[in-house]
Design a protein around this motif. Structure first.
Motif, PDB file in Angstrom:
ATOM      1  N   TRP A 191       0.845  -1.193   0.000  1.00 20.67           N
ATOM      2  CA  TRP A 191       0.000   0.000   0.000  1.00 20.67           C
ATOM      3  C   TRP A 191       0.884   1.247   0.000  1.00 20.67           C
ATOM      4  O   TRP A 191       1.752   1.417   0.850  1.00 20.67           O
ATOM      5  N   SER A 225      -4.290   5.582  -2.429  1.00 17.58           N
ATOM      6  CA  SER A 225      -4.957   4.303  -2.675  1.00 17.58           C
ATOM      7  C   SER A 225      -5.178   4.082  -4.172  1.00 17.58           C
ATOM      8  O   SER A 225      -5.085   2.951  -4.663  1.00 17.58           O
ATOM      9  N   PHE A 346      -8.300  -0.917  -0.253  1.00 17.90           N
ATOM     10  CA  PHE A 346      -7.619   0.339   0.055  1.00 17.90           C
ATOM     11  C   PHE A 346      -8.372   1.531  -0.535  1.00 17.90           C
ATOM     12  O   PHE A 346      -8.344   2.636   0.012  1.00 17.90           O
TER      13      PHE A 346
END
Length: 354
Positions: A191, A225, A346
């Motif tokens: 991420w 994201s 995410f």
């Protein structure tokens, strides 16, 4: 309650879309001052370190400059983009040699009444969207650069690592969230944090940011994201940097035997300003008279190891555990290659903020 939330989400997306049209990609790309600023970046020997700021964090930026002043090779690569005129003028007065430009968002902010629902979040998304368009413009001009934040700490000489040369085949280099010492981050592998990233200016990275722009105007998702999601396409050539080089604030949740080269510091206290947090953690490198404190920079490694002791006390109380159902769920995703790294999950990380 679900219908109310969806209505608010739709309103945010529509509002961000509307206000962002008042400062389009073309407006930024063709702005005379920005064109002149871009020409300055083109002739720099190394990719510049671009810091984005405004009046709300000017004090942190000035503190950051003092952090860089005692690190060889850092300040000559520093450039700045301000989102309001007043902070731009102050920086020009104090540091006239730092190339800078203003992309004024105040007229757009003024169109939103103070009582407008989720106003702060909308402005936050507007700032991220403007940064995205600036990155797209520079990439289109073939300018390679580092995007950075003013609340990052340089513990070591990041400049001497020459990361853009170490990864010559990668188009983009990104920092990531997480901490290897904590098991809850195992499902967040890869991420992107988005506080520090390198872009190699070319048509592919220009397309990347134009897609990011389009996605941000259709979804209630932060740019980090969406970057993570888009980097799932291998042709974009994204590379995640190890956390010993650049770490997010998640670093402070673990033990501090090893310190990264750079750390971006977030605040999780709503009743505390970023400057108050820096003062509490001894991350202040600027005297009251405006001069820089060499001693504070040299002691930064020790300050980082001792900062936020309350987070260390929580380390031994970690009770994170996954149910059998959740483990089977992730096993199924892994076997059938269905969002195995939770990149789509995410995208929903900001849903609870409104």
């Amino acid at each position: 309650m679900l219908s109310v939330h969806l209505f608010r989400q739709r309103n945010i997306i529509q509002t961000v879309n509307e206000v962002s049209q008042k400062l389009s990609f073309e407006d930024i790309h063709n702005d005379y001052d920005f064109v002149q600023f871009s020409e300055q970046l083109k002739v720099m020997e190394k990719p510049p370190y671009i810091v984005f700021y405004d009046s709300s964090n000017l004090d942190i930026f000035l503190n950051h400059i003092c952090n860089l002043e005692f690190i060889p090779g850092a300040l000559p690569r520093l450039v700045a983009v301000s989102f309001d005129t007043s902070s731009h003028m102050i920086l020009q007065e104090k540091y006239p040699k730092i190339p800078s430009v203003v992309i004024d968002l105040d007229p757009i902010k003024d169109t939103l009444p103070e009582a407008y629902e989720n106003r702060r979040y909308i402005i936050y998304q507007l700032v991220l969207l403007t940064r995205t368009r600036i990155c797209a413009s520079l990439a289109l001009r073939g300018i390679s650069f580092w995007a950075m934040q003013q609340d990052s700490l340089w513990i070591e000489n990041f400049d001497s690592m020459q990361l853009e040369d170490r990864y010559p085949d990668e188009y983009m280099l990104f920092d990531t969230v997480g901490n290897e010492q904590l098991p809850e981050y195992s499902r967040m592998h890869g991420w992107i944090c988005g506080s520090t990233f390198f872009i190699r200016g070319n048509p592919t990275t220009h397309q990347f940011f134009m897609q990011l722009d389009s996605f941000m105007r259709m979804h209630q998702s932060p740019d980090s994201s969406i970057m993570t999601y888009l980097c799932g396409h291998r042709n974009y050539r994204c590379h995640r940097l190890p956390r010993w080089i650049i770490s997010s604030s998640d670093y402070f949740r673990g033990t501090r035997e090893n310190t990264p080269v750079m750390i971006q510091v977030d605040s999780d206290q709503k009743d505390e300003t970023k400057m108050e947090l820096f003062q509490r953690a001894n991350f202040i490198f600027r005297h009251e008279n405006g001069t820089c404190d060499r001693r504070a920079v040299h002691k930064l490694r020790d300050a980082v190891r001792l900062a936020f002791p309350e987070k260390l006390r929580l380390l031994g109380q970690n009770t994170y555990a996954e149910s059998i159902y959740k483990r089977l769920h992730y096993l199924y995703k892994h076997i059938f290659n269905v969002d195995r790294y939770n990149n789509k999950v995410f995208l929903t990380v900001h849903y609870t903020l409104i």
